[in-house]
Design a protein around this motif. Structure first.
Motif, PDB file in Angstrom:
ATOM      1  N   ALA A  80       1.045  -1.099   0.011  1.00  0.00           N
ATOM      2  CA  ALA A  80      -0.206   0.133  -0.074  1.00  0.00           C
ATOM      3  C   ALA A  80       0.933   1.634   0.022  1.00  0.00           C
ATOM      4  O   ALA A  80       1.962   0.870   0.384  1.00  0.00           O
ATOM      5  N   ALA A  81       0.683   2.462  -0.827  1.00  0.00           N
ATOM      6  CA  ALA A  81       1.106   3.336  -0.702  1.00  0.00           C
ATOM      7  C   ALA A  81       0.199   4.683   0.056  1.00  0.00           C
ATOM      8  O   ALA A  81      -0.999   4.811  -0.413  1.00  0.00           O
ATOM      9  N   SER A  82       0.728   5.199   0.687  1.00  0.00           N
ATOM     10  CA  SER A  82      -0.468   6.499   1.552  1.00  0.00           C
ATOM     11  C   SER A  82       0.732   7.822   1.299  1.00  0.00           C
ATOM     12  O   SER A  82       2.020   7.994   1.209  1.00  0.00           O
ATOM     13  N   PRO A  83       0.461   8.655   0.618  1.00  0.00           N
ATOM     14  CA  PRO A  83       0.888  10.033   0.438  1.00  0.00           C
ATOM     15  C   PRO A  83       0.618  11.023   1.801  1.00  0.00           C
ATOM     16  O   PRO A  83       0.104  10.848   2.494  1.00  0.00           O
ATOM     17  N   HIS A  84       1.798  11.927   2.222  1.00  0.00           N
ATOM     18  CA  HIS A  84       2.296  12.622   2.594  1.00  0.00           C
ATOM     19  C   HIS A  84       2.570  14.021   2.234  1.00  0.00           C
ATOM     20  O   HIS A  84       3.136  13.664   1.389  1.00  0.00           O
ATOM     21  N   VAL A  85       2.646  15.089   3.016  1.00  0.00           N
ATOM     22  CA  VAL A  85       3.835  15.731   2.940  1.00  0.00           C
ATOM     23  C   VAL A  85       4.289  15.843   3.786  1.00  0.00           C
ATOM     24  O   VAL A  85       4.554  15.566   5.088  1.00  0.00           O
ATOM     25  N   THR A 113      12.504   2.548  10.088  1.00  0.00           N
ATOM     26  CA  THR A 113      11.322   2.846  11.910  1.00  0.00           C
ATOM     27  C   THR A 113      11.085   4.091  11.628  1.00  0.00           C
ATOM     28  O   THR A 113      10.177   3.435  12.807  1.00  0.00           O
ATOM     29  N   GLY A 114      11.297   5.074  11.978  1.00  0.00           N
ATOM     30  CA  GLY A 114      10.412   6.109  12.716  1.00  0.00           C
ATOM     31  C   GLY A 114       9.338   6.343  12.305  1.00  0.00           C
ATOM     32  O   GLY A 114       8.083   6.806  12.240  1.00  0.00           O
ATOM     33  N   ALA A 115       8.872   5.015  10.811  1.00  0.00           N
ATOM     34  CA  ALA A 115       8.062   5.947   9.635  1.00  0.00           C
ATOM     35  C   ALA A 115       6.736   4.589  10.125  1.00  0.00           C
ATOM     36  O   ALA A 115       5.864   4.683   9.924  1.00  0.00           O
ATOM     37  N   ARG A 116       6.984   4.235  10.669  1.00  0.00           N
ATOM     38  CA  ARG A 116       5.820   2.537  11.206  1.00  0.00           C
ATOM     39  C   ARG A 116       4.803   3.528  12.209  1.00  0.00           C
ATOM     40  O   ARG A 116       3.105   2.760  12.266  1.00  0.00           O
ATOM     41  N   GLY A 117       4.599   5.000  12.929  1.00  0.00           N
ATOM     42  CA  GLY A 117       3.169   5.576  13.538  1.00  0.00           C
ATOM     43  C   GLY A 117       3.050   6.391  12.123  1.00  0.00           C
ATOM     44  O   GLY A 117       1.982   6.576  12.536  1.00  0.00           O
ATOM     45  N   LEU A 118       3.167   6.250  10.616  1.00  0.00           N
ATOM     46  CA  LEU A 118       3.025   7.319   9.995  1.00  0.00           C
ATOM     47  C   LEU A 118       0.935   6.542   9.396  1.00  0.00           C
ATOM     48  O   LEU A 118       1.251   5.358   9.257  1.00  0.00           O
TER      49      LEU A 118
END
Length: 58
Positions: free
Chosen positions: A4-9, A53-58
Motif C-alpha cells: 500500500a502507498a500512503s501520500p504525505h507531505v 523505523t520511525g515511519a511505522r507510526g505514519l
C-alpha cells in the motif's frame, strides 16, 4: 504480500509517499519540487530499514 502507498507531505513541504507491506514500511519516496513553479527537480527513494523505523507510526 500486500503493498500500500500512503501520500504525505514531508517536513520541507514536498510531497512524499510511504510504501508499506504487512511486515512494515518498505520505502519512502520523496519528490523535490522547484520553489518557483512546482516542477519536479528530483525523486528520492529511501529503502534502508534502519532509516524507516520511525515511519511505522505514519
Amino acid at each position: 504480500m500486500a503493498y500500500a502507498a500512503s501520500p504525505h507531505v514531508g517536513e520541507g513541504g514536498d510531497p512524499c509517499a510511504l510504501v508499506v507491506t504487512d511486515a512494515g514500511p518498505l520505502a519512502a519516496l520523496i519528490v523535490d519540487l522547484a520553489p518557483d513553479d512546482d516542477r519536479i527537480t528530483a525523486i528520492y527513494s529511501v529503502t534502508n530499514p534502519d532509516k524507516l523505523t520511525g515511519a511505522r507510526g505514519l
